[in-house]
Design a protein around this motif. Sequence first.
Motif, PDB file in Angstrom:
ATOM      1  N   THR A   1      -6.304   3.175   4.082  1.00 36.89           N
ATOM      2  CA  THR A   1      -5.460   3.753   3.031  1.00 36.89           C
ATOM      3  C   THR A   1      -5.210   5.238   3.235  1.00 36.89           C
ATOM      4  OG1 THR A   1      -6.473   2.142   1.534  1.00 36.89           O
ATOM      5  CG2 THR A   1      -5.170   3.906   0.531  1.00 36.89           C
TER       6      THR A   1
ATOM      7  N   THR B   1       0.832  -1.207   0.000  1.00 38.62           N
ATOM      8  CA  THR B   1       0.000   0.000   0.000  1.00 38.62           C
ATOM      9  C   THR B   1       0.865   1.256   0.000  1.00 38.62           C
ATOM     10  OG1 THR B   1      -1.823  -1.101   1.135  1.00 38.62           O
ATOM     11  CG2 THR B   1      -1.741   1.289   1.284  1.00 38.62           C
TER      12      THR B   1
ATOM     13  N   TYR C   1      -1.691   7.387   3.639  1.00 37.75           N
ATOM     14  CA  TYR C   1      -1.363   8.509   2.758  1.00 37.75           C
ATOM     15  C   TYR C   1      -1.066   9.771   3.560  1.00 37.75           C
ATOM     16  CZ  TYR C   1      -2.027  12.260  -0.654  1.00 37.75           C
ATOM     17  OH  TYR C   1      -1.861  13.378  -1.428  1.00 37.75           O
TER      18      TYR C   1
ATOM     19  N   ALA D   1      -7.987  -0.122  -3.774  1.00 36.13           N
ATOM     20  CA  ALA D   1      -7.381  -0.706  -2.576  1.00 36.13           C
ATOM     21  C   ALA D   1      -8.180  -1.922  -2.129  1.00 36.13           C
ATOM     22  CB  ALA D   1      -7.319   0.343  -1.466  1.00 36.13           C
TER      23      ALA D   1
ATOM     24  N   ARG E   1     -12.256   2.189  -2.749  1.00 38.51           N
ATOM     25  CA  ARG E   1     -12.478   0.882  -2.122  1.00 38.51           C
ATOM     26  C   ARG E   1     -13.895   0.451  -2.412  1.00 38.51           C
ATOM     27  NH1 ARG E   1     -10.001  -1.094   3.577  1.00 38.51           N
ATOM     28  NH2 ARG E   1     -11.321  -2.833   2.955  1.00 38.51           N
TER      29      ARG E   1
END
Length: 467
Positions: free
Chosen positions: A104, A71, A108, A161, A94
Amino acid sequence: MNLLDSYSKRQVSPSWLNKARWTQVRKDAEFNRLRRISSPSYVFRGNNSVLWDLQGEEEILLCGAAGTGKTLAILCFINELAWRYAGLRVLIVRKVRVDLTRTTLVTYERDVMGYGNPLVATVQRESRKVYRYPNKSEIVIGGMDRPGSILSGEYDIIYPAEAVQFTLNDWETLIMRLRSGVYPYPAIIGDTNPDRKEHWLKQRSDKGVTKLLNTYHKDNPAYWDIVAQQWTPAGVRYVLGKLSRLTGVRKERYLLNKWVNAEGMIYEDWNEDIHLINADDLPDFKFRIRSIDFGFNNPFVCQWWGVDYDGRAYLYREIYQTRLLVEDAAVLIKNLTGDEHIQADIADHDAEDRETLRRRGINTIPADKAVSEGLQEVMGRIRVEDDGKPRLFIVRGARVTEDIELKSAGMPTSTQEEIGGYIWNDKKNKDEPVKADDHGMDTMRYAMMYLRNEVGTKVLTEWWTDD
């Protein structure tokens, strides 16, 4: 020293510069400052490091067990593209939008951009629709459960994701939104843990349509010291500790990175293409029930079931969460239920926990915990009948919030995720299930036994109505 700093320190008026040029100098300085603080210097290994070498591949899938760094690798790649190609458009998606908030997007904002970065500091993750870069690049955020306008746009890069949760139709729909814009190599780049052998992603990769790249725990510098050739302290705790304690199919998938099926699967007729439906496809309900299994270190599970006018049951909402106090769960249950009329609350037998719910306005009846009969009842509902439909469905994205601790440990985070690993203790005699990772399975069994015992073959009169 840049031009702006030079003039600032010398306290010289830039009168010889026109206003437009001075403004541009300031913009360039701010752009360079933001890019410096938004460009982390991670070392990527193995297939986590090859994304720049795959220009021209339209479908890429990084596959690996939990914690291999896939990821972070994709997000860093996307971030660098956004800075290099002004006007780049990216979609991070997603299956269920809310699941991005605690997974996620945390990676980030925390590990790529940094929490103090003004590019991510203005909007809460729960409400975030887009991240905007100063060069007009955009990262759009969305979920296939509520696609809204995200599927009306076009993108240079699309990042699904947890790609294993998407359907083939989702994947192909996303591919149609790729365009050759400012980035000459548009691509869909997903990440996933392994799943069952016949999953459409594995089949698509085996055919060579999707480029599958395996990643491993030794690719992650946080867990493996490549110089000393040994696990780091974090690797010892996570890989050799937490993941190594997994058993069965979960150990094969989340530690050893294998696409495998569970041997001795109890619900053999379960088929995600049949039994999973979208919330938009739910019918009108005749009545609703809730089923509850208590837990703290193990997940507390509450399932909302709706029953249609043909007697089919639909799991449309679920709490599946560890370290949730019963009194807090009661508040959450009532808030999520809103003005829905619940016909009955069926619960595990713990008297103290049931009393806690009662004091907060949730009156429960004890579940029929007969295991063998309950398994047979669920099997019968999962089996497809002559009309081509089963009598049990689960709504995609029914789980309210993903438990990050469970996810990082490779454990199920919903009832849906338990089904594939729910197996017989004795694969020959098939008399009882393995007593592990079955909290949603128990809760579902309670609900189906209630429907059998209390509703049974009764004609659904107005007494049962959901109105």
